[in-house]
Design a protein around this motif. Structure first.
Motif, PDB file in Angstrom:
ATOM      1  N   PHE A   1       4.388  14.110 -26.436  1.00 40.65           N
ATOM      2  CA  PHE A   1       3.469  14.170 -25.299  1.00 40.65           C
ATOM      3  C   PHE A   1       2.681  12.869 -25.180  1.00 40.65           C
ATOM      4  O   PHE A   1       2.473  12.347 -24.075  1.00 40.65           O
ATOM      5  N   ILE A   2       2.255  12.327 -26.311  1.00 42.25           N
ATOM      6  CA  ILE A   2       1.534  11.053 -26.304  1.00 42.25           C
ATOM      7  C   ILE A   2       2.431   9.936 -25.758  1.00 42.25           C
ATOM      8  O   ILE A   2       1.999   9.083 -24.982  1.00 42.25           O
ATOM      9  N   ALA A   3       3.705   9.969 -26.133  1.00 43.62           N
ATOM     10  CA  ALA A   3       4.630   8.889 -25.787  1.00 43.62           C
ATOM     11  C   ALA A   3       5.235   9.012 -24.404  1.00 43.62           C
ATOM     12  O   ALA A   3       5.831   8.052 -23.910  1.00 43.62           O
TER      13      ALA A   3
ATOM     14  N   ASP B   1      -5.293   9.914 -38.784  1.00 41.25           N
ATOM     15  CA  ASP B   1      -5.485   9.261 -37.474  1.00 41.25           C
ATOM     16  C   ASP B   1      -4.160   8.807 -36.865  1.00 41.25           C
ATOM     17  O   ASP B   1      -4.135   7.868 -36.057  1.00 41.25           O
ATOM     18  N   TRP B   2      -3.056   9.484 -37.219  1.00 45.21           N
ATOM     19  CA  TRP B   2      -1.755   9.038 -36.716  1.00 45.21           C
ATOM     20  C   TRP B   2      -1.641   9.068 -35.189  1.00 45.21           C
ATOM     21  O   TRP B   2      -0.956   8.186 -34.617  1.00 45.21           O
ATOM     22  N   PRO B   3      -2.270  10.022 -34.465  1.00 44.30           N
ATOM     23  CA  PRO B   3      -2.156   9.950 -32.996  1.00 44.30           C
ATOM     24  C   PRO B   3      -2.745   8.659 -32.414  1.00 44.30           C
ATOM     25  O   PRO B   3      -2.182   8.085 -31.469  1.00 44.30           O
ATOM     26  N   GLU B   4      -3.870   8.203 -32.968  1.00 42.97           N
ATOM     27  CA  GLU B   4      -4.479   6.966 -32.492  1.00 42.97           C
ATOM     28  C   GLU B   4      -3.566   5.763 -32.775  1.00 42.97           C
ATOM     29  O   GLU B   4      -3.416   4.870 -31.920  1.00 42.97           O
ATOM     30  N   LYS B   5      -2.930   5.767 -33.939  1.00 41.36           N
ATOM     31  CA  LYS B   5      -2.022   4.668 -34.281  1.00 41.36           C
ATOM     32  C   LYS B   5      -0.786   4.681 -33.389  1.00 41.36           C
ATOM     33  O   LYS B   5      -0.298   3.619 -32.966  1.00 41.36           O
ATOM     34  N   LEU B   6      -0.285   5.884 -33.093  1.00 42.25           N
ATOM     35  CA  LEU B   6       0.880   5.986 -32.218  1.00 42.25           C
ATOM     36  C   LEU B   6       0.535   5.525 -30.803  1.00 42.25           C
ATOM     37  O   LEU B   6       1.314   4.793 -30.164  1.00 42.25           O
TER      38      LEU B   6
END
Length: 322
Positions: free
Chosen positions: A219-221, A305-310
């Motif tokens: 969803f982020i991508a 914090d992997w979503p922020e890094k992605l």
């Protein structure tokens, strides 16, 4: 295996032998089988299961929510029915079951659902339950307009052009995934394309819900919403431990008459980008976990914090545009 949704007759007989037929109220077959990648069963298999049910006096129940797609695969993959009409295949499948139920949203692109049987004794058993839980016996709380829409949708389900559209798009997308080396369920099934999150994210333990993490990451991508089909969709045991699913899948549903080929290509392009950056993805944990159907109403958060890094890597590669 063209019919991964088929029920194993030997395992069914073993189950009956272990528990006793009197403790088994029904055998259920699902057309097509959602949790293993929308995979179909064959009519030859359904006939064999029908024979076992008759032998032991057990009712055979058919979940027909994706029966159109299952019928399409039977026509394409089962030699006996290659020249049969969709209507004849559908009637053959339903004729082998004692009771048929369906979600109208899936089978007829309308609201509500239905329960169908030719067995008067089964209908009598349900008579008092339908008004209690749904609505009056003949319409179950559904408006006449919706029943008319359902009828049109059911007629469309007998049209090969209609029921082939979704499987054709899914087959194309799965072909793209295979060509790119992205792990997925093959052969292509019905309802959706299913990405193998266990092989996509082998660094995430099942207790951290890799299929759910993949859904969030995708969803982020891409802005595309997928559905977790794995341990997150399972339950906990009496000690509070997750019952780990056999497979961890991300389901990307392809409803009929909704998407264009360009949209499908966009999804494939973003999945490739995510696969190339999969090491950035981490696990999830519950912050609100309902005791029933947690995958519908539960709330989770990232364990780092992997979503922020992605998202930062996404902006580096694409800027602010989807």
């Amino acid at each position: 295996n063209p019919f991964k949704g088929s029920l194993d007759p030997a395992k069914l007989r073993d189950c009956i032998a272990r528990h006793g037929a009197e403790k088994i109220p029904f055998v259920r077959m699902e057309a097509s089988t959602n949790l293993i990648g929308g995979q179909p069963f064959s009519i030859a298999n359904m006939r064999e299961i029908r024979g076992i049910c008759d032998e032991f006096g057990i009712m055979l129940v058919l979940d027909a929510s994706l029966i159109g797609e299952n019928a399409y695969f039977i026509k394409m993959r089962e030699d006996e029915f290659k020249d049969s009409s969709c209507a004849d295949i559908l009637k053959t499948m339903c004729g082998l079951a004692d009771l048929v139920y369906f979600s109208a949203r899936k089978v007829s692109s309308s609201r509500g659902g239905g329960i169908c049987t030719n067995d008067h004794s089964i209908a009598k058993k349900m008579e008092h339950l339908v008004p209690l839980f749904e609505g009056f016996l003949t319409y179950g709380g559904i408006s006449v307009r919706e029943i008319e829409a359902m009828a049109v949708g059911l007629y469309e389900t007998t049209d090969l052009t209609v029921i082939s559209q979704s499987p054709s798009f899914i087959e194309y997308f799965i072909g793209q995934m295979v060509d790119m080396g992205i792990p997925c369920v093959t052969p292509a099934g019905g309802l959706g394309a299913h990405i193998d999150a266990g092989r996509f994210l082998p660094h995430i333990p099942q207790e951290d819900y890799p299929a759910g993490a993949l859904a969030a990451a995708f969803f982020i991508a891409s802005g595309v919403r997928g559905m977790e089909r794995g341990t997150l969709s399972s339950v906990r045991d009496e000690n509070g431990n997750d019952i780990l699913a056999d497979v961890e899948l991300l389901r990307l549903a392809f409803p009929r008459r909704v998407f264009t080929l360009s949209q499908v290509k966009y999804v494939a392009d973003r999945m490739k980008w995510l696969y190339d950056n999969r090491d950035l993805i981490g696990g999830l944990e519950f912050v609100e976990e309902p005791p029933v159907l947690r995958f519908f109403m539960g709330k989770l958060r990232a364990k780092s914090d992997w979503p922020e890094k992605l998202a930062a890597k996404y902006r580096q590669d694409f800027g602010e545009s989807l």
